[in-house]
Structures are given as structure tokens and as C-alpha cells.
Design an enzyme around this catalytic site. Structure first.
Site, mmCIF file in Angstrom:
data_model
loop_
_atom_site.group_PDB
_atom_site.id
_atom_site.type_symbol
_atom_site.label_atom_id
_atom_site.label_comp_id
_atom_site.label_asym_id
_atom_site.label_seq_id
_atom_site.Cartn_x
_atom_site.Cartn_y
_atom_site.Cartn_z
ATOM 1 N N ILE A 288 32.941 -2.397 -3.798
ATOM 2 C CA ILE A 288 32.335 -2.744 -5.089
ATOM 3 C C ILE A 288 31.963 -4.230 -5.166
ATOM 4 C CG2 ILE A 288 32.616 -2.657 -7.622
ATOM 5 C CD1 ILE A 288 32.762 0.126 -6.465
ATOM 6 N N ARG B 143 28.259 -11.227 -9.037
ATOM 7 C CA ARG B 143 28.270 -10.426 -10.255
ATOM 8 C C ARG B 143 27.080 -10.684 -11.190
ATOM 9 N NH1 ARG B 143 34.234 -9.987 -12.570
ATOM 10 N NH2 ARG B 143 33.395 -8.071 -13.429
ATOM 11 N N PRO B 144 25.889 -10.363 -10.728
ATOM 12 C CA PRO B 144 24.717 -10.550 -11.588
ATOM 13 C C PRO B 144 24.699 -9.539 -12.745
ATOM 14 C CG PRO B 144 24.102 -9.452 -9.541
ATOM 15 C CD PRO B 144 25.573 -9.768 -9.431
ATOM 16 N N VAL B 145 23.770 -9.724 -13.690
ATOM 17 C CA VAL B 145 23.630 -8.753 -14.792
ATOM 18 C C VAL B 145 22.208 -8.189 -14.823
ATOM 19 C CG1 VAL B 145 25.504 -9.637 -16.247
ATOM 20 C CG2 VAL B 145 23.228 -10.634 -16.452
ATOM 21 N N ASP C 104 39.973 -2.398 -8.887
ATOM 22 C CA ASP C 104 40.980 -3.193 -9.599
ATOM 23 C C ASP C 104 42.404 -2.914 -9.111
ATOM 24 O OD1 ASP C 104 38.982 -4.339 -11.054
ATOM 25 O OD2 ASP C 104 39.277 -3.124 -12.849
HETATM 26 N N1 EPU Z 1 26.134 -5.339 -10.359
HETATM 27 C C1 EPU Z 1 24.862 -5.880 -10.116
HETATM 28 N N2 EPU Z 1 24.059 -6.114 -11.182
HETATM 29 C C2 EPU Z 1 24.420 -5.829 -12.462
HETATM 30 C C3 EPU Z 1 25.698 -5.270 -12.702
HETATM 31 C C4 EPU Z 1 26.528 -5.026 -11.627
HETATM 32 O O1 EPU Z 1 24.509 -6.162 -8.969
HETATM 33 O O2 EPU Z 1 23.625 -6.057 -13.376
HETATM 34 C C5 EPU Z 1 27.014 -5.072 -9.227
HETATM 35 C C6 EPU Z 1 28.270 -5.962 -9.275
HETATM 36 O O3 EPU Z 1 28.042 -7.219 -8.714
HETATM 37 C C7 EPU Z 1 29.271 -5.126 -8.527
HETATM 38 C C8 EPU Z 1 28.895 -3.696 -8.923
HETATM 39 O O4 EPU Z 1 27.528 -3.765 -9.358
HETATM 40 O O5 EPU Z 1 29.082 -5.289 -7.150
HETATM 41 C C9 EPU Z 1 29.733 -3.066 -10.014
HETATM 42 O O6 EPU Z 1 29.896 -3.980 -11.086
HETATM 43 P P1 EPU Z 1 30.161 -3.507 -12.603
HETATM 44 O O7 EPU Z 1 28.956 -3.877 -13.400
HETATM 45 O O8 EPU Z 1 30.594 -2.104 -12.635
HETATM 46 O O9 EPU Z 1 31.348 -4.462 -13.013
HETATM 47 P P2 EPU Z 1 31.626 -4.994 -14.467
HETATM 48 O O10 EPU Z 1 31.136 -4.034 -15.459
HETATM 49 O O11 EPU Z 1 31.198 -6.406 -14.565
HETATM 50 C C10 EPU Z 1 33.962 -3.840 -14.841
HETATM 51 C C11 EPU Z 1 35.363 -4.303 -15.114
HETATM 52 C C12 EPU Z 1 35.940 -4.934 -13.860
HETATM 53 C C13 EPU Z 1 35.931 -3.881 -12.747
HETATM 54 C C14 EPU Z 1 34.491 -3.372 -12.534
HETATM 55 C C15 EPU Z 1 34.397 -2.266 -11.515
HETATM 56 C C16 EPU Z 1 35.273 -4.793 -17.475
HETATM 57 C C17 EPU Z 1 35.297 -5.799 -18.548
HETATM 58 N N3 EPU Z 1 35.326 -5.240 -16.232
HETATM 59 O O12 EPU Z 1 33.213 -5.003 -14.485
HETATM 60 O O13 EPU Z 1 37.281 -5.304 -14.145
HETATM 61 O O14 EPU Z 1 36.407 -4.437 -11.548
HETATM 62 O O15 EPU Z 1 33.959 -2.886 -13.777
HETATM 63 O O16 EPU Z 1 35.182 -1.202 -11.875
HETATM 64 O O17 EPU Z 1 35.246 -3.605 -17.745
HETATM 65 C C18 EPU Z 1 39.273 -6.536 -13.879
HETATM 66 O O18 EPU Z 1 39.703 -5.967 -14.898
HETATM 67 O O19 EPU Z 1 40.001 -7.224 -13.112
HETATM 68 C C19 EPU Z 1 37.855 -6.403 -13.552
HETATM 69 C C20 EPU Z 1 37.226 -7.254 -12.740
#
Ligand code: EPU
Length: 421
Positions: free
Chosen positions: A330, A122-124, A308
């Protein structure tokens, strides 16, 4: 660390009320940073992640009052420190949502990198790369993203390489206050993103295309929210209740929800042979079923089947006669529940991102361990169907995202006990 002891088998019948959405509430609460006067939130769920968000905001100088009975939070956004410390962000990855509002409002931020978690690395990097295009200088120093804006934030053309929910939310904050036009392509269409965009719009933001993969934003200034911000019902909690009712062959009425946000989830359970009624958009009624058909389901960004809900439907698939397939697209490591479900009798094999489930099995109570939020929910569902007692340890994961699940189960006559350790 509390443990949940559930004696099965149970049949979930009666009515249940859904709480406010965790993933909708978190960006909205961080959004309070953008304002000068107090902001009021209603239908706020009573969860650890909300507690952590308020602690994060407090560490930046904000004050808050949480009336838990009324589900109302008031935040005085008196931010004096533009930093989200590691100690709090490591408890909740969504702490990265402090980055967008701090940069948008103050032109600077120091936010801890969240690190990996049980479901993947889960990088950003998508958040960081997108912010750079607004003219933000970003460096990673000692585990922190350090952001600084020289001059004025400038609108940008963002094309996300992959759909990112919190990434889209962070960019919505920044684009709203940036000078000029921003276009986000491959934006997340999740209802939680739409809820944030609608809140910003109610305060004067010029945002078009919410709920579609292309969002256009014209930078402007914001006024205070015109009234309390009401958190929408939790679609994943709703889906979890549907799964639990289906698995226990119960007759459950789920109230205070929004069925329109659950189409792919309801379709998947209907495809398994369950009758699900929607007598009113805010009510879902699961009718008692018997034999389940196997499923073939693949997770994908909204409006498709939510990651989820993957663990929960896998538990139900264990009860279906035949071979089911669940593909996770995902997160790379979101099958932690498989090993625990196997301890309860499940026949699941995993090859890369594909789980193959042979059913039907009769779950048997066992000691199991919660590994992440939705994995915990899948174990609760298995425990409800199991013969005997299941002890689920580490249920702090559950408390992060499900409001008083044990109390709601008790109200449905489930033999459940929270054991404090
Ligand atoms: N990703 C990257 N780089 C980034 C951001 C994302 O590689 O900078 C990848 C992630 O590793 C993943 C994919 O992109 O493989 C999607 O990740 P996303 O960024 O959408 O996830 P998130 O925003 O961190 C939110 C929810 C999660 C939910 C995901 C997917 C919130 C606070 N969290 O996470 O919720 O699973 O979207 O729908 O909104 C949960 O509630 O149990 C939960 C994990």
C-alpha cells in the site's frame, strides 16, 4: 516531546478494553459539517488526531464540547469559513476529509494539501480527479486545493485507479448531496467507510453496496442524525493488542472490540501457531503460546491484511523460528521501523517492498525513535519482549492513534513510564 521508557521483558496477561476507532471517528466528525444542528458522537477516543480535527472544525467556525470522561463529543456545525488551513492539515493528513463535506454542503472549499509523510508521498490526486467529475472546478493555489461548484453538483461515475479509503469517504459525502446517481468502482471496503455510509444512511442517504467494491448512491437531502453517532471499536488497536499478547506469550482478553473486522489479522497470528479464541463477537482471547512459526504476509486493502498492522506483525515475526516475509503493497516507504528494530537486535533485510526476517532473536533494550504511528506500536511490542530498558522517543506519534497506551500497559503490570521532556 515525551519519551516512553519500558522495562522488559513483560508478559501481557489480564484484560484490556479497546477504545473507539480513530479512522472511523475522523470522517464522522468531519461529516458534522453537513448538518445544521448539533451532532453528538459517543465512544470517541482520546487522541491527538481528534484534538486536531476539533481544532480544524473550530477554525471554520464550528463549536464543540468534548466530555473526555464520557468519551462524548458534541459539535455545533456553525461553519463560517470554508477553509482547512495548512497549519492544522500538516499535523494530520486526514484533514483532507474536510474537502468532501465542504464541497457537498457549501459548494466551495479551500483545503491545504497535506504534503508527504513518513510512510510515503501520499498524494490526493484521486480525490481531486473524482471531485472534478461532479462538476467541481479544482485548482491548486499556494499549496491549497481550491474547489468551487458552478450550479449544482451532478452525480458521476467514479472508477478509482487504486483503492483509497479517505478518497472513497470524500466521494460518499459529495455523492450523497449531488443531483442524480453516482457509481463508485474500486471503492474501499474498509469498515470505516461502511461506518460513514451507515451514518449517512441513517440520515436519509440512499447508498447501496457498502462494504463492496461497487457503491451506488442516489443523491438526496439529509436529515439530522436520529441519535448519537457511536464510534465503532478500533480494529487496529485490537490487532496491536493481539500482536503484543502473542509476542509476550501472554494470556490476554481483549474486550469492547469487533472480532468480525479482524479475520485476516487473526488468521495471520493463528498461522504462526497462536491459539486465539472468540468467545463472543466483542471479545478476543489470546492464549499463551511458545514457539512461533514464520509467516509470509502481504498487505492489501480490506478484507485482506491491513497495512496498519504490518509493523506490528513484523516485530512478532522476529521471534519466530525461521525466515518470515512481509510485503508492503500500500505505501512505498512503510518500513521505517526496520532500522529501529535492528537497533534492538532484529535481523531484517529489505529489498524494495519486501522485508525478510530471520528469527528467532532476543530483543535487547535500546534507545529508539518513533517515526510514525504504527511504527511506534511495533517498537512498543519489541520493548515489551526485550531484555532491559527501551526508551522510545517522539511518542507523540503514538498519542495520535492509541488512547493512553502507557496507562493501559501499566494496568497490565508493565513497568512503563512516560518521561516528559
Ligand atoms: N493514493 C494516491 N492518490 C490519492 C489517494 C491515495 O496515490 O489521491 C495512494 C496512497 O499513496 C497509497 C494508497 O493510494 O499508496 C492508499 O491510500 P489511501 O488513500 O487508502 O490512504 P488514506 O485514506 O490516506 C487511510 C488511513 C490510513 C491507512 C490507509 C490504508 C485514515 C484517516 N487513514 O489513509 O491509516 O493506512 O487508509 O488503509 O483513514 C494509520 O491509521 O496509521 C493510517 C496511516
Amino acid at each position: 516531546m515525551d519519551t516512553l521508557r519500558i522495562k522488559g521483558p513483560a508478559r501481557l496477561s489480564g484484560a484490556i478494553s479497546v477504545s473507539g476507532s480513530k479512522n472511523a471517528a475522523l470522517p464522522l466528525l468531519f461529516g458534522s459539517i453537513l448538518f445544521d444542528k448539533p451532532v453528538v458522537f459517543e465512544n470517541v477516543p482520546r487522541l491527538w488526531d481528534i484534538e486536531t480535527t476539533l481544532s480544524l472544525l473550530a477554525s471554520m467556525g464550528a463549536q464543540s464540547e468534548w466530555n473526555k470522561e464520557a468519551a462524548r463529543v458534541t459539535i455545533w456545525p456553525t461553519i463560517t469559513k470554508r477553509e482547512a488551513p495548512y497549519d492544522l492539515v500538516r499535523r494530520m493528513r486526514a484533514g483532507i476529509l474536510a474537502l468532501g463535506p465542504l464541497v457537498a454542503k457549501f459548494g466551495e472549499a479551500r483545503v491545504s494539501l497535506p504534503g508527504g509523510c513518513a510512510i510515503g508521498a501520499r498524494p490526493v490526486n484521486f480525490h481531486i480527479d473524482a471531485l472534478k467529475q461532479f462538476g467541481v472546478t479544482l485548482d491548486v493555489e499556494e499549496g491549497y486545493v481550491v474547489a468551487k461548484v458552478r450550479g449544482q453538483l451532478k452525480g458521476a461515475h467514479i472508477v478509482f485507479p487504486q483503492v483509497t479509503v479517505t478518497g472513497t469517504e470524500n466521494i460518499l459525502f459529495v455523492a450523497t448531496l449531488a443531483e442524480g446517481h453516482t457509481k463508485i468502482e474500486n471503492a474501499a471496503c474498509e469498515p470505516e467507510v461502511v461506518a460513514l455510509g451507515e451514518m449517512l444512511r441513517a440520515c436519509g442517504a440512499k447508498i447501496a453496496g457498502l462494504g463492496t467494491p461497487v457503491i451506488d448512491i442516489e443523491g438526496t437531502s439529509l436529515s439530522q442524525p436520529p441519535g448519537p453517532i457511536v464510534i465503532s471499536p478500533d480494529r487496529i488497536e485490537t490487532g496491536t493488542w493481539v500482536a503484543a499478547a502473542v509476542a509476550t506469550r501472554g494470556h490476554l482478553t481483549i474486550r469492547n472490540t469487533d472480532a468480525s473486522k479482524l479475520s485476516s489479522v487473526l488468521d495471520a497470528f493463528r498461522a504462526m501457531g497462536t491459539e486465539i479464541r472468540v468467545p463472543d463477537p466483542s471479545v478476543i482471547e489470546v492464549m499463551p503460546g511458545n514457539n512461533f512459526l514464520p509467516i509470509d504476509v502481504q498487505t492489501a486493502p480490506y478484507p485482506f491484511f491491513a497495512t496498519d498492522m504490518q509493523a506490528q506483525i513484523m516485530t512478532v515475526a522476529c521471534l519466530a523460528k525461521g525466515t518470515s516475509r512481509v510485503r508492503e503493497t500500500i505505501f512505498e516507504n512503510r518500513f521505517m521501523h526496520v532500522a529501529e528494530l535492528r537497533r534492538m537486535g532484529a535481523k531484517i533485510s529489505v529489498r524494495r517492498n519486501l522485508a525478510t526476517i530471520e528469527g528467532p532473536v532476543q530483543f535487547k533494550g535500546a534507545p529508539v525513535m518513533a517515526t510514525d504511528l504504527r511504527a511506534s506500536a511495533s517498537l512498543v511490542i519489541a520493548a515489551l519482549c526485550a531484555q532491559g530498558t527501551t526508551q522510545i522517543s517522539r511518542i507523540y506519534h503514538l498519542d495520535r492513534g492509541y488512547q493512553r497506551l502507557d496507562e493501559k500497559l501499566k494496568a497490565l503490570d508493565v513497568d512503563v513510564e512516560r518521561v516528559k521532556e
